[in-house]
Design a protein around this motif. Structure first.
Motif, PDB file in Angstrom:
ATOM      1  N   ASP A 114       0.834  -1.207   0.000  1.00 37.16           N
ATOM      2  CA  ASP A 114       0.000   0.000   0.000  1.00 37.16           C
ATOM      3  C   ASP A 114       0.872   1.262   0.000  1.00 37.16           C
ATOM      4  O   ASP A 114       0.585   2.234  -0.725  1.00 37.16           O
ATOM      5  CB  ASP A 114      -0.907  -0.018   1.237  1.00 37.16           C
ATOM      6  N   ILE A 115       1.954   1.230   0.771  1.00 39.86           N
ATOM      7  CA  ILE A 115       2.854   2.394   0.814  1.00 39.86           C
ATOM      8  C   ILE A 115       3.498   2.628  -0.554  1.00 39.86           C
ATOM      9  O   ILE A 115       3.564   3.770  -1.041  1.00 39.86           O
ATOM     10  CB  ILE A 115       3.934   2.181   1.888  1.00 39.86           C
ATOM     11  N   GLU A 116       3.970   1.559  -1.201  1.00 34.64           N
ATOM     12  CA  GLU A 116       4.614   1.698  -2.501  1.00 34.64           C
ATOM     13  C   GLU A 116       3.623   2.159  -3.566  1.00 34.64           C
ATOM     14  O   GLU A 116       3.981   2.918  -4.472  1.00 34.64           O
ATOM     15  CB  GLU A 116       5.266   0.380  -2.919  1.00 34.64           C
ATOM     16  N   ASN A 117       2.374   1.714  -3.466  1.00 33.22           N
ATOM     17  CA  ASN A 117       1.342   2.176  -4.410  1.00 33.22           C
ATOM     18  C   ASN A 117       1.104   3.675  -4.251  1.00 33.22           C
ATOM     19  O   ASN A 117       1.002   4.425  -5.245  1.00 33.22           O
ATOM     20  CB  ASN A 117       0.042   1.415  -4.188  1.00 33.22           C
ATOM     21  N   GLN A 118       1.011   4.115  -2.993  1.00 31.58           N
ATOM     22  CA  GLN A 118       0.803   5.548  -2.759  1.00 31.58           C
ATOM     23  C   GLN A 118       2.014   6.360  -3.235  1.00 31.58           C
ATOM     24  O   GLN A 118       1.864   7.449  -3.816  1.00 31.58           O
ATOM     25  CB  GLN A 118       0.572   5.802  -1.263  1.00 31.58           C
ATOM     26  N   ARG A 119       3.198   5.827  -2.980  1.00 31.63           N
ATOM     27  CA  ARG A 119       4.421   6.520  -3.405  1.00 31.63           C
ATOM     28  C   ARG A 119       4.469   6.658  -4.929  1.00 31.63           C
ATOM     29  O   ARG A 119       4.821   7.716  -5.476  1.00 31.63           O
ATOM     30  CB  ARG A 119       5.624   5.748  -2.895  1.00 31.63           C
ATOM     31  N   TYR A 120       4.093   5.593  -5.640  1.00 28.82           N
ATOM     32  CA  TYR A 120       4.096   5.647  -7.104  1.00 28.82           C
ATOM     33  C   TYR A 120       3.068   6.651  -7.615  1.00 28.82           C
ATOM     34  O   TYR A 120       3.343   7.422  -8.553  1.00 28.82           O
ATOM     35  CB  TYR A 120       3.799   4.249  -7.653  1.00 28.82           C
ATOM     36  N   ARG A 121       1.900   6.687  -6.985  1.00 34.85           N
ATOM     37  CA  ARG A 121       0.862   7.635  -7.410  1.00 34.85           C
ATOM     38  C   ARG A 121       1.309   9.081  -7.154  1.00 34.85           C
ATOM     39  O   ARG A 121       0.989   9.992  -7.939  1.00 34.85           O
ATOM     40  CB  ARG A 121      -0.448   7.333  -6.671  1.00 34.85           C
ATOM     41  N   GLN A 122       2.062   9.266  -6.075  1.00 32.76           N
ATOM     42  CA  GLN A 122       2.566  10.633  -5.788  1.00 32.76           C
ATOM     43  C   GLN A 122       3.541  11.088  -6.872  1.00 32.76           C
ATOM     44  O   GLN A 122       3.480  12.234  -7.340  1.00 32.76           O
ATOM     45  CB  GLN A 122       3.264  10.636  -4.415  1.00 32.76           C
ATOM     46  N   TYR A 123       4.432  10.189  -7.288  1.00 28.55           N
ATOM     47  CA  TYR A 123       5.384  10.560  -8.346  1.00 28.55           C
ATOM     48  C   TYR A 123       4.656  10.848  -9.658  1.00 28.55           C
ATOM     49  O   TYR A 123       5.025  11.772 -10.395  1.00 28.55           O
ATOM     50  CB  TYR A 123       6.401   9.429  -8.548  1.00 28.55           C
TER      51      TYR A 123
END
Length: 510
Positions: free
Chosen positions: A407-416
């Motif tokens: 979930d953290i990596e998904n949010q991080r990718y969406r932020q980029y």
């Protein structure tokens, strides 16, 4: 006489010449034929793969077609045949024989008077030159009967041992299928995105090298970026290789012909059909000591050893034989050419008296050895049960953490992606974020497969059969349905019953 000796020498040389054996290598054509026959037999009468394979179909295929399982089933059949054959050892020995004998001269003799020291009768004979004889005899030895009866009981125990060994093979096969299946599911879930991510990482690594060469980024930043990207790249490749081997392993377990293409069904995820905890550990260990096939096998081995001691003691007793027979001899000089005889014979080897202490000492040592082997195995099973339960709880916790990491990596990718920066450095960071997201997703699938594997190891360590005791049919669709119904409906209830029985045993032992 010389003629007879000549013929005997001729036949002797002929026999010796015919008995000479020379090494003869196997013909290559026969080897090739054997290979083709074996391949044909290994995969004959198997239902071809069609559509995606579910977990329960994979288990059913492994149980039905796996070579190891079929080998144990055949071994069980052999033990049953040996038991059937041993029944004939209980019957009395019935022997029948007939013969013909010819002499080239008379079987004549003289008589000598011992008291007077002179020949008392002229040369005479009481036997024809040609004789036909026949006899039928029934011999029943009481000691042999007792020994044969105990041997038959040992054969019966060996049949039960073969059944326990077959149970263990089925349990191991189902566990191995569970482990391989969920890894194949993980590999299929990310295979398309994985190839794209690997290609993007390789392009980004090349871009980073060019940026360093052109001086577009500080060297330390470029090196750190390449280091992180390579670490992610290696992680993806390592996980991919591990999952790729699972597909070959699953094909082996299902006994699919080499080169068979198949896909597995992406089944809905659940933690497990039953939640184990540390508080249940003592009950699970006690249940494992009851249900494990290896311990039941040891129990049957103990009975075999016990009967072996009884046999050794029986063989120290005198032998008692009853004989009844009918005889025929066509010798014309006999008054009665056919007659019947009955007799009783007792025999005993006095040397056996000296072996009594050694026989008792040997049996005592055998009993101690069997008991010690069983206790050693029980100790190993207790440790294995604890390890399985704790490993399951660890795998369950790791899976929960992998969900959070994904979930953290998904949010991080969406932020980029939301930043919308089209610069070279931003694109490289976006590639890194995408690769991290994919690696986290892959790790999540891998951890779920691990949790399923550890759950299966708990059930396997318990020794519970992965099949109901009664299966409606052994054809593949029916066996698949039985597997599905058992794991989804019956197994949780059975585990509850096992734990309840273990608690009852603990209370009774107090």
């Amino acid at each position: 006489m010389k003629i007879i000796h000549g013929w005997m020498l001729f036949f002797g040389l002929l026999t010796l010449g015919g008995c000479v054996v020379t090494p003869e290598p196997i013909n290559p054509e026969k080897t090739a034929q054997r290979v083709m026959n074996d391949i044909d037999q290994m995969f004959r009468e198997q239902i071809p793969v069609s559509g995606e394979i579910s977990l329960y179909e994979a288990m059913a295929r492994a149980v039905k077609y796996n070579i190891d399982h079929r080998l144990k089933m055949l071994s069980q059949v052999v033990k049953n045949r040996e038991l059937d054959l041993s029944k004939y050892d209980l019957l009395p020995r019935l022997a029948a024989s007939a013969g013909y004998k010819h002499r080239d001269n008379e079987n004549a003799s003289n008589s000598f008077s011992v008291s007077r020291g002179v020949e008392s009768l002229e040369t005479s004979t009481s036997q024809d030159k040609e004789l036909w004889t026949a006899q039928a005899q029934v011999v029943w030895n009481v000691l042999d009967f007792g020994v044969s009866y105990l041997r038959q009981q040992q054969h019966a125990d060996k049949v039960l041992i073969a059944e326990e060994q077959r149970r263990k093979v089925v349990q191991n096969i189902v566990q191995e299928v569970r482990q391989a299946y969920w890894r194949v599911v993980a590999a299929q879930a990310i295979e398309q995105n994985l190839h794209t991510a690997i290609r993007d990482i390789e392009n980004s690594l090349n871009t980073a090298r060019r940026m360093k060469a052109d001086g577009l980024q500080r060297p330390i930043e470029t090196l750190e970026f390449r280091r992180d990207l390579l670490k992610t790249y290696r992680g993806l490749l390592k996980k991919t290789d591990e999952l790729a081997l699972a597909k070959a392993d699953l094909a082996r377990l299902m006994n699919l012909p080499p080169g068979t293409y198949y896909r597995v069904m992406s089944m809905p995820k659940n933690e497990s059909p039953f939640a184990f905890n540390v508080q249940q550990l003592a009950s699970l260990q006690l249940a494992a000591l009851r249900y494990r096939p290896e311990l039941r096998e040891m129990d049957y081995n103990a009975r075999i050893v016990e009967k072996e001691g009884t046999i050794a003691k029986l063989e120290l007793l005198p032998g008692l034989s009853f004989t009844l027979g009918g005889y025929y001899d066509d010798n014309s000089f006999l008054l009665n050419q056919s007659w019947a005889e009955a007799g009783i014979q007792v025999s005993y080897d006095l040397v056996k008296l000296a072996t009594i202490p050694d026989v008792n000492a040997l049996q005592d040592s055998r009993n101690k050895l069997v008991n010690l082997q069983r206790r050693a195995l029980s100790s190993a099973i207790l440790a294995q049960m604890e390890l399985a339960v704790r490993s399951y709880l660890i795998a369950k916790k790791d899976y929960e953490l992998s969900l959070a990491a994904t979930d953290i990596e998904n949010q991080r990718y969406r932020q980029y992606r939301a930043q919308g920066d089209t610069g070279m450095a931003a694109r490289l960071e976006l590639t890194q974020a995408k690769a991290d997201m994919l690696l986290a997703s892959l790790d999540q699938h891998f951890q779920y497969a691990q949790m399923q594997t550890q759950f299966g190891l708990v059930v396997n360590s318990l020794g519970i059969d992965p099949l109901p005791q009664v299966v409606a049919s052994h054809n593949l669709p029916a066996l698949t349905s039985s597997m599905k119904r058992y794991f989804q409906e019956q197994l949780p209830k059975q585990l509850q019953e096992v734990l309840a029985e273990a608690k009852t045993m603990k209370v009774a032992s107090r």
